[in-house]
Motif scaffolding. Structure first.
Motif, PDB file in Angstrom:
ATOM      1  N   GLN A  95      42.684  33.945  -9.643  1.00  0.00           N
ATOM      2  CA  GLN A  95      43.051  32.593  -9.222  1.00  0.00           C
ATOM      3  C   GLN A  95      42.650  31.570 -10.274  1.00  0.00           C
ATOM      4  OE1 GLN A  95      40.938  32.720  -5.514  1.00  0.00           O
ATOM      5  NE2 GLN A  95      42.718  33.398  -4.355  1.00  0.00           N
ATOM      6  N   GLU A  96      41.502  31.807 -10.887  1.00  0.00           N
ATOM      7  CA  GLU A  96      41.031  30.942 -11.966  1.00  0.00           C
ATOM      8  C   GLU A  96      42.054  30.917 -13.103  1.00  0.00           C
ATOM      9  OE1 GLU A  96      36.660  30.528 -13.934  1.00  0.00           O
ATOM     10  OE2 GLU A  96      37.587  32.498 -14.123  1.00  0.00           O
ATOM     11  N   MET A  97      42.541  32.090 -13.482  1.00  0.00           N
ATOM     12  CA  MET A  97      43.513  32.176 -14.569  1.00  0.00           C
ATOM     13  C   MET A  97      44.859  31.587 -14.152  1.00  0.00           C
ATOM     14  SD  MET A  97      44.200  32.887 -17.685  1.00  0.00           S
ATOM     15  CE  MET A  97      42.806  33.876 -18.270  1.00  0.00           C
ATOM     16  N   LEU A  98      45.305  31.876 -12.947  1.00  0.00           N
ATOM     17  CA  LEU A  98      46.576  31.311 -12.474  1.00  0.00           C
ATOM     18  C   LEU A  98      46.531  29.785 -12.455  1.00  0.00           C
ATOM     19  CD1 LEU A  98      47.453  33.708  -9.510  1.00  0.00           C
ATOM     20  CD2 LEU A  98      48.779  33.424 -11.615  1.00  0.00           C
ATOM     21  N   ASN A  99      45.406  29.240 -12.036  1.00  0.00           N
ATOM     22  CA  ASN A  99      45.283  27.783 -11.998  1.00  0.00           C
ATOM     23  C   ASN A  99      45.242  27.196 -13.401  1.00  0.00           C
ATOM     24  OD1 ASN A  99      45.321  27.163  -9.206  1.00  0.00           O
ATOM     25  ND2 ASN A  99      43.268  27.986  -9.001  1.00  0.00           N
TER      26      ASN A  99
END
Length: 207
Positions: A95-99
């Motif tokens: 999620q960190e990377m997607l954001n």
């Protein structure tokens, strides 16, 4: 399911993931300027914000925003391993990377798609903004990993590939980021990426 898409736009990430999962789905090409779809629908009634992707589920629900659509798709077939299980640190890292891809990398290309002419100063500033975000991708790949989250392809890779691939279309060089260049080429060579690009009219079927 039905994916509302615009050729080459960030919606292609969802298209690639649908191919990866082998799910049955329909495509409806969307004109986000006219807010109409190829099937004749009023796109603003589907996605009030007027941008792709929009995914219509088998139950008729509409999901928008790339990180949400991609994770929803991954969770339909958890055994495919395109996203770690919910509640794990690995999922939080995804999620960190997607954001980051959504709010930083994707957004940094905005000036190139504004529709207006850019003078040299504006182009230089926009280019620097992209380079700064790509540098984060380069650092993530610096340990020799094949994919952003490690050794396994994930939904983050589909999204990052689509955005990074815009560099060639807008004249942004990735020469300063060799790991990223190799990464883009690696994802582009996947059968599922090629299938999506052919379907969206971005490349021709090999003869």
């Amino acid at each position: 399911m039905k994916l509302y898409y615009k050729p080459g736009a960030c919606s292609m990430a969802s298209h690639i993931i649908l191919n990866e999962l082998g799910l049955s789905f329909d495509l409806d090409k969307t004109d986000t300027d006219a807010n109409t779809t190829e099937a004749g629908a009023d796109f603003l009634r589907i996605s009030p914000n007027g941008y792709v992707p929009a995914l219509e589920t088998d139950d008729g629900d509409i999901i928008t925003e790339n990180p949400a659509v991609l994770q929803y798709l991954a969770d339909q077939s958890p055994d495919a391993g395109l996203a770690p299980p919910n509640g794990t640190l690995a999922r939080t890292r995804l999620q960190e990377m997607l954001n980051f891809i959504s709010s930083e990398l994707h957004k940094s290309f905005g000036p190139f798609f504004s529709g207006g002419e850019m003078d040299d100063a504006r182009r230089k500033k926009a280019d620097a903004g992209v380079q700064r975000r790509v540098a984060h991708i380069e650092r993530s790949l610096a340990d020799g990993r094949d994919f952003l989250m490690g050794d396994t392809f994930s939904v983050a890779d589909a999204y990052a590939f689509v955005v990074l691939n815009w560099a060639g279309f807008v004249g942004v060089s990735l020469d300063a980021h060799p790991n990223t260049q190799s990464y883009v080429a690696r994802i582009a060579a996947r059968t599922t990426s090629i299938k999506a690009m052919i379907a969206e009219g971005l490349m021709e079927q090999a003869t």
